[in-house]
Write a protein that holds these residues in place. Structure first.
Motif, PDB file in Angstrom:
ATOM      1  N   GLU A 137       0.818  -1.215   0.000  1.00 36.68           N
ATOM      2  CA  GLU A 137       0.000   0.000   0.000  1.00 36.68           C
ATOM      3  C   GLU A 137       0.847   1.258   0.000  1.00 36.68           C
ATOM      4  O   GLU A 137       0.492   2.262  -0.604  1.00 36.68           O
ATOM      5  CB  GLU A 137      -0.910   0.013   1.231  1.00 36.68           C
ATOM      6  N   LEU A 138       1.973   1.201   0.716  1.00 36.51           N
ATOM      7  CA  LEU A 138       2.819   2.384   0.866  1.00 36.51           C
ATOM      8  C   LEU A 138       3.904   2.488  -0.211  1.00 36.51           C
ATOM      9  O   LEU A 138       4.815   3.303  -0.085  1.00 36.51           O
ATOM     10  CB  LEU A 138       3.470   2.382   2.262  1.00 36.51           C
ATOM     11  N   ASP A 139       3.795   1.644  -1.245  1.00 38.43           N
ATOM     12  CA  ASP A 139       4.788   1.656  -2.334  1.00 38.43           C
ATOM     13  C   ASP A 139       6.213   1.511  -1.831  1.00 38.43           C
ATOM     14  O   ASP A 139       7.105   2.243  -2.243  1.00 38.43           O
ATOM     15  CB  ASP A 139       4.697   2.967  -3.133  1.00 38.43           C
ATOM     16  N   ARG A 140       6.405   0.541  -0.951  1.00 39.25           N
ATOM     17  CA  ARG A 140       7.743   0.361  -0.391  1.00 39.25           C
ATOM     18  C   ARG A 140       8.601  -0.629  -1.180  1.00 39.25           C
ATOM     19  O   ARG A 140       9.692  -0.982  -0.764  1.00 39.25           O
ATOM     20  CB  ARG A 140       7.663  -0.047   1.075  1.00 39.25           C
ATOM     21  N   PHE A 141       8.080  -1.085  -2.308  1.00 36.65           N
ATOM     22  CA  PHE A 141       8.877  -1.993  -3.140  1.00 36.65           C
ATOM     23  C   PHE A 141       9.558  -1.202  -4.252  1.00 36.65           C
ATOM     24  O   PHE A 141       8.992  -0.241  -4.782  1.00 36.65           O
ATOM     25  CB  PHE A 141       8.002  -3.106  -3.708  1.00 36.65           C
ATOM     26  N   GLU A 142      10.777  -1.579  -4.551  1.00 33.58           N
ATOM     27  CA  GLU A 142      11.569  -0.911  -5.592  1.00 33.58           C
ATOM     28  C   GLU A 142      12.151  -1.972  -6.507  1.00 33.58           C
ATOM     29  O   GLU A 142      12.262  -3.127  -6.125  1.00 33.58           O
ATOM     30  CB  GLU A 142      12.740  -0.142  -4.962  1.00 33.58           C
ATOM     31  N   VAL A 143      12.544  -1.541  -7.694  1.00 30.63           N
ATOM     32  CA  VAL A 143      13.197  -2.465  -8.609  1.00 30.63           C
ATOM     33  C   VAL A 143      14.635  -2.020  -8.819  1.00 30.63           C
ATOM     34  O   VAL A 143      14.886  -0.863  -9.158  1.00 30.63           O
ATOM     35  CB  VAL A 143      12.447  -2.549  -9.959  1.00 30.63           C
ATOM     36  N   PHE A 144      15.557  -2.927  -8.571  1.00 26.21           N
ATOM     37  CA  PHE A 144      16.973  -2.702  -8.860  1.00 26.21           C
ATOM     38  C   PHE A 144      17.303  -3.412 -10.169  1.00 26.21           C
ATOM     39  O   PHE A 144      16.582  -4.304 -10.589  1.00 26.21           O
ATOM     40  CB  PHE A 144      17.850  -3.249  -7.723  1.00 26.21           C
ATOM     41  N   TYR A 145      18.419  -3.002 -10.785  1.00 24.10           N
ATOM     42  CA  TYR A 145      18.818  -3.597 -12.059  1.00 24.10           C
ATOM     43  C   TYR A 145      20.276  -4.018 -11.983  1.00 24.10           C
ATOM     44  O   TYR A 145      21.118  -3.248 -11.520  1.00 24.10           O
ATOM     45  CB  TYR A 145      18.622  -2.586 -13.196  1.00 24.10           C
ATOM     46  N   GLN A 146      20.537  -5.237 -12.428  1.00 24.05           N
ATOM     47  CA  GLN A 146      21.929  -5.694 -12.477  1.00 24.05           C
ATOM     48  C   GLN A 146      22.333  -5.919 -13.929  1.00 24.05           C
ATOM     49  O   GLN A 146      21.601  -6.554 -14.689  1.00 24.05           O
ATOM     50  CB  GLN A 146      22.098  -7.003 -11.689  1.00 24.05           C
ATOM     51  N   PRO A 147      23.512  -5.386 -14.326  1.00 24.95           N
ATOM     52  CA  PRO A 147      23.924  -5.538 -15.714  1.00 24.95           C
ATOM     53  C   PRO A 147      24.276  -6.970 -16.106  1.00 24.95           C
ATOM     54  O   PRO A 147      24.784  -7.726 -15.287  1.00 24.95           O
ATOM     55  CB  PRO A 147      25.164  -4.641 -15.814  1.00 24.95           C
ATOM     56  N   LYS A 148      23.995  -7.294 -17.363  1.00 22.57           N
ATOM     57  CA  LYS A 148      24.489  -8.533 -17.975  1.00 22.57           C
ATOM     58  C   LYS A 148      25.436  -8.050 -19.058  1.00 22.57           C
ATOM     59  O   LYS A 148      25.020  -7.335 -19.971  1.00 22.57           O
ATOM     60  CB  LYS A 148      23.341  -9.327 -18.594  1.00 22.57           C
ATOM     61  N   TYR A 149      26.678  -8.420 -18.922  1.00 26.94           N
ATOM     62  CA  TYR A 149      27.729  -7.888 -19.775  1.00 26.94           C
ATOM     63  C   TYR A 149      28.072  -8.864 -20.888  1.00 26.94           C
ATOM     64  O   TYR A 149      28.348 -10.036 -20.635  1.00 26.94           O
ATOM     65  CB  TYR A 149      28.962  -7.597 -18.914  1.00 26.94           C
ATOM     66  N   ASP A 150      28.057  -8.387 -22.118  1.00 29.63           N
ATOM     67  CA  ASP A 150      28.420  -9.225 -23.268  1.00 29.63           C
ATOM     68  C   ASP A 150      29.896  -9.009 -23.578  1.00 29.63           C
ATOM     69  O   ASP A 150      30.283  -7.969 -24.119  1.00 29.63           O
ATOM     70  CB  ASP A 150      27.543  -8.868 -24.477  1.00 29.63           C
ATOM     71  N   THR A 151      30.723  -9.986 -23.226  1.00 32.59           N
ATOM     72  CA  THR A 151      32.173  -9.826 -23.386  1.00 32.59           C
ATOM     73  C   THR A 151      32.593  -9.881 -24.856  1.00 32.59           C
ATOM     74  O   THR A 151      33.689  -9.452 -25.196  1.00 32.59           O
ATOM     75  CB  THR A 151      32.937 -10.919 -22.613  1.00 32.59           C
ATOM     76  N   ALA A 152      31.710 -10.409 -25.727  1.00 31.98           N
ATOM     77  CA  ALA A 152      32.063 -10.485 -27.147  1.00 31.98           C
ATOM     78  C   ALA A 152      32.054  -9.100 -27.775  1.00 31.98           C
ATOM     79  O   ALA A 152      32.813  -8.821 -28.700  1.00 31.98           O
ATOM     80  CB  ALA A 152      31.105 -11.416 -27.881  1.00 31.98           C
ATOM     81  N   ILE A 153      31.205  -8.226 -27.273  1.00 30.73           N
ATOM     82  CA  ILE A 153      31.107  -6.887 -27.851  1.00 30.73           C
ATOM     83  C   ILE A 153      31.402  -5.796 -26.822  1.00 30.73           C
ATOM     84  O   ILE A 153      31.213  -4.608 -27.094  1.00 30.73           O
ATOM     85  CB  ILE A 153      29.723  -6.651 -28.514  1.00 30.73           C
ATOM     86  N   ASP A 154      31.889  -6.201 -25.650  1.00 32.74           N
ATOM     87  CA  ASP A 154      32.240  -5.270 -24.586  1.00 32.74           C
ATOM     88  C   ASP A 154      31.160  -4.233 -24.293  1.00 32.74           C
ATOM     89  O   ASP A 154      31.425  -3.028 -24.270  1.00 32.74           O
ATOM     90  CB  ASP A 154      33.561  -4.554 -24.925  1.00 32.74           C
ATOM     91  N   THR A 155      29.957  -4.714 -24.094  1.00 34.96           N
ATOM     92  CA  THR A 155      28.832  -3.818 -23.813  1.00 34.96           C
ATOM     93  C   THR A 155      27.889  -4.471 -22.812  1.00 34.96           C
ATOM     94  O   THR A 155      27.813  -5.703 -22.748  1.00 34.96           O
ATOM     95  CB  THR A 155      27.960  -3.592 -25.081  1.00 34.96           C
ATOM     96  N   ILE A 156      27.180  -3.636 -22.099  1.00 32.61           N
ATOM     97  CA  ILE A 156      26.071  -4.144 -21.284  1.00 32.61           C
ATOM     98  C   ILE A 156      24.946  -4.464 -22.261  1.00 32.61           C
ATOM     99  O   ILE A 156      24.457  -3.588 -22.966  1.00 32.61           O
ATOM    100  CB  ILE A 156      25.612  -3.102 -20.246  1.00 32.61           C
ATOM    101  N   ALA A 157      24.582  -5.742 -22.323  1.00 32.01           N
ATOM    102  CA  ALA A 157      23.600  -6.172 -23.318  1.00 32.01           C
ATOM    103  C   ALA A 157      22.210  -6.295 -22.719  1.00 32.01           C
ATOM    104  O   ALA A 157      21.213  -6.369 -23.431  1.00 32.01           O
ATOM    105  CB  ALA A 157      24.029  -7.505 -23.921  1.00 32.01           C
ATOM    106  N   GLY A 158      22.154  -6.329 -21.407  1.00 32.09           N
ATOM    107  CA  GLY A 158      20.860  -6.489 -20.770  1.00 32.09           C
ATOM    108  C   GLY A 158      20.948  -6.206 -19.285  1.00 32.09           C
ATOM    109  O   GLY A 158      22.030  -5.936 -18.753  1.00 32.09           O
ATOM    110  N   VAL A 159      19.798  -6.254 -18.649  1.00 36.08           N
ATOM    111  CA  VAL A 159      19.747  -6.095 -17.187  1.00 36.08           C
ATOM    112  C   VAL A 159      18.754  -7.106 -16.626  1.00 36.08           C
ATOM    113  O   VAL A 159      17.830  -7.513 -17.321  1.00 36.08           O
ATOM    114  CB  VAL A 159      19.295  -4.678 -16.749  1.00 36.08           C
ATOM    115  N   GLU A 160      18.978  -7.495 -15.388  1.00 36.09           N
ATOM    116  CA  GLU A 160      17.967  -8.291 -14.680  1.00 36.09           C
ATOM    117  C   GLU A 160      17.311  -7.398 -13.643  1.00 36.09           C
ATOM    118  O   GLU A 160      18.000  -6.721 -12.870  1.00 36.09           O
ATOM    119  CB  GLU A 160      18.596  -9.509 -13.984  1.00 36.09           C
ATOM    120  N   ALA A 161      16.002  -7.399 -13.637  1.00 38.00           N
ATOM    121  CA  ALA A 161      15.249  -6.644 -12.632  1.00 38.00           C
ATOM    122  C   ALA A 161      15.161  -7.483 -11.363  1.00 38.00           C
ATOM    123  O   ALA A 161      14.796  -8.656 -11.415  1.00 38.00           O
ATOM    124  CB  ALA A 161      13.845  -6.343 -13.158  1.00 38.00           C
TER     125      ALA A 161
END
Ligand code: C2E
Ligand code: MG
Ligand code: MG
Ligand code: MG
Length: 276
Positions: free
Chosen positions: A36-60
């Motif tokens: 009710e009090l909106d006390r939940f939040e979403v964090f994001y963790q990077p998924k790194y693609d080493t083949a192209i040296d980029t963050i390719a995605g995130v997990e919520a």
């Protein structure tokens, strides 16, 4: 005397059980309040693609912010939320929030895959597909950039309902990832039966792969399995460069773990992506 001791033991145990029930009830009430009090939040963790040296995605990853500002970890409350059914509401919040944030990043030129954990309880809801469809429509996220992480235990049920649900998700263009792969009670036959796109090597194998030959062999086998089946592969819990190098040498390209970034609020993640 024996009778007396026995009685004491019984009352001792029931007091313990009563206490456990009380604690649980308190947490249950607290969780309802937190929603009710909106006390939940979403964090994001990077998924790194080493083949192209980029963050390719995130997990919520969901977080519960307590009144004192501290974070309560999902390991502490997801099991209870699954028991009391509140996982449905929490899970909906996470998927909506993550898709909206994903669209924001996409519009900033970062075409990240957005991965969301889905509890078996959610997946077994008869209207789950409609919900996912609605979130895609309302957020405007590209369906092929949405990935749902499920655990093997879901597939162990091996019911037609689960199969139909996963096939329907597939038709929606959404990807399915098996989380904590290799730790659940399951047969490999499900890899043939279910429409799976991604395997996530469980962090327990990654953690010890450089010190335990058995873990190394398991990681190697999962890598070959993914290659043979044409599945994408993600290593979880990568904490050191040495682990990343070893995984790369085996052919695993996508890494997730503290070495590449911790789960963090959207604003922090934006900074890491260079879009804030
Ligand atoms: P998971 O989906 O396997 O998520 C990975 C967990 O490993 C996360 O824990 C993450 O913080 C942690 N982790 C990532 N990298 C490392 C690393 O390098 N080292 C170590 N030691 N840990 C790492 P977290 O965020 O506490 O989440 C725990 C579990 O709770 C998740 O495991 C997932 O099963 C569940 N969960 C989290 N958010 C949600 C959600 O929104 N819905 C549902 N149904 N479950 C969720
Ligand atoms: Mg996950
Ligand atoms: Mg995992
Ligand atoms: Mg896990």
């Amino acid at each position: 005397r024996a009778k007396q001791a026995g009685r004491n033991r019984i009352s001792f145990f029931s007091a313990e059980i009563e206490e456990a029930i009380r604690t649980r009830h308190t947490l249950d009430q607290k969780m309802r309040q937190a929603i009710e009090l909106d006390r939940f939040e979403v964090f994001y963790q990077p998924k790194y693609d080493t083949a192209i040296d980029t963050i390719a995605g995130v997990e919520a990853l969901v977080r519960w912010r307590d009144e004192d500002g501290s974070l309560i970890s999902p390991a502490q409350f997801i099991p209870l939320a699954e028991d009391n059914g509140l996982i449905i509401q929490i899970g909906r919040f996470v998927m909506r929030t993550a898709c909206l944030q994903g669209v924001k990043w996409h519009s900033q030129g970062k075409l990240l895959r957005i991965a969301v954990n889905v509890s078996p309880i959610q997946l077994m809801q008869p209207n789950f597909i409609e919900f996912v469809r609605a979130v895609i429509a309302e957020s405007g996220i590209s369906n092929h950039l949405l990935e749902l992480e499920i655990t093997e235990s879901v597939l162990a049920h091996d019911t037609n309902t689960i199969l139909e649900t996963l096939n329907a998700l597939k038709r929606e263009g959404v990807s399915i990832a098996i989380d904590d792969f290799g730790t659940g009670y399951s047969s490999l036959a499900y890899l043939k039966r279910f429409p799976i796109d991604v395997l996530k090597i469980d962090q327990s194998f990654v953690r010890d792969m450089l010190v335990d030959q058995l873990d190394m062999s398991i990681v190697e086998a999962i890598t070959m399995l993914a290659k043979g089946l044409g599945l994408r592969l993600v290593a979880e819990g990568v904490e050191t460069l040495e682990q990343a190098e070893a995984l790369k040498a085996l052919g695993c390209k996508i890494m997730q773990g503290y070495y590449y970034g911790r789960p963090q609020p959207a604003e922090e993640m934006s900074k890491l992506l260079g879009v804030s």
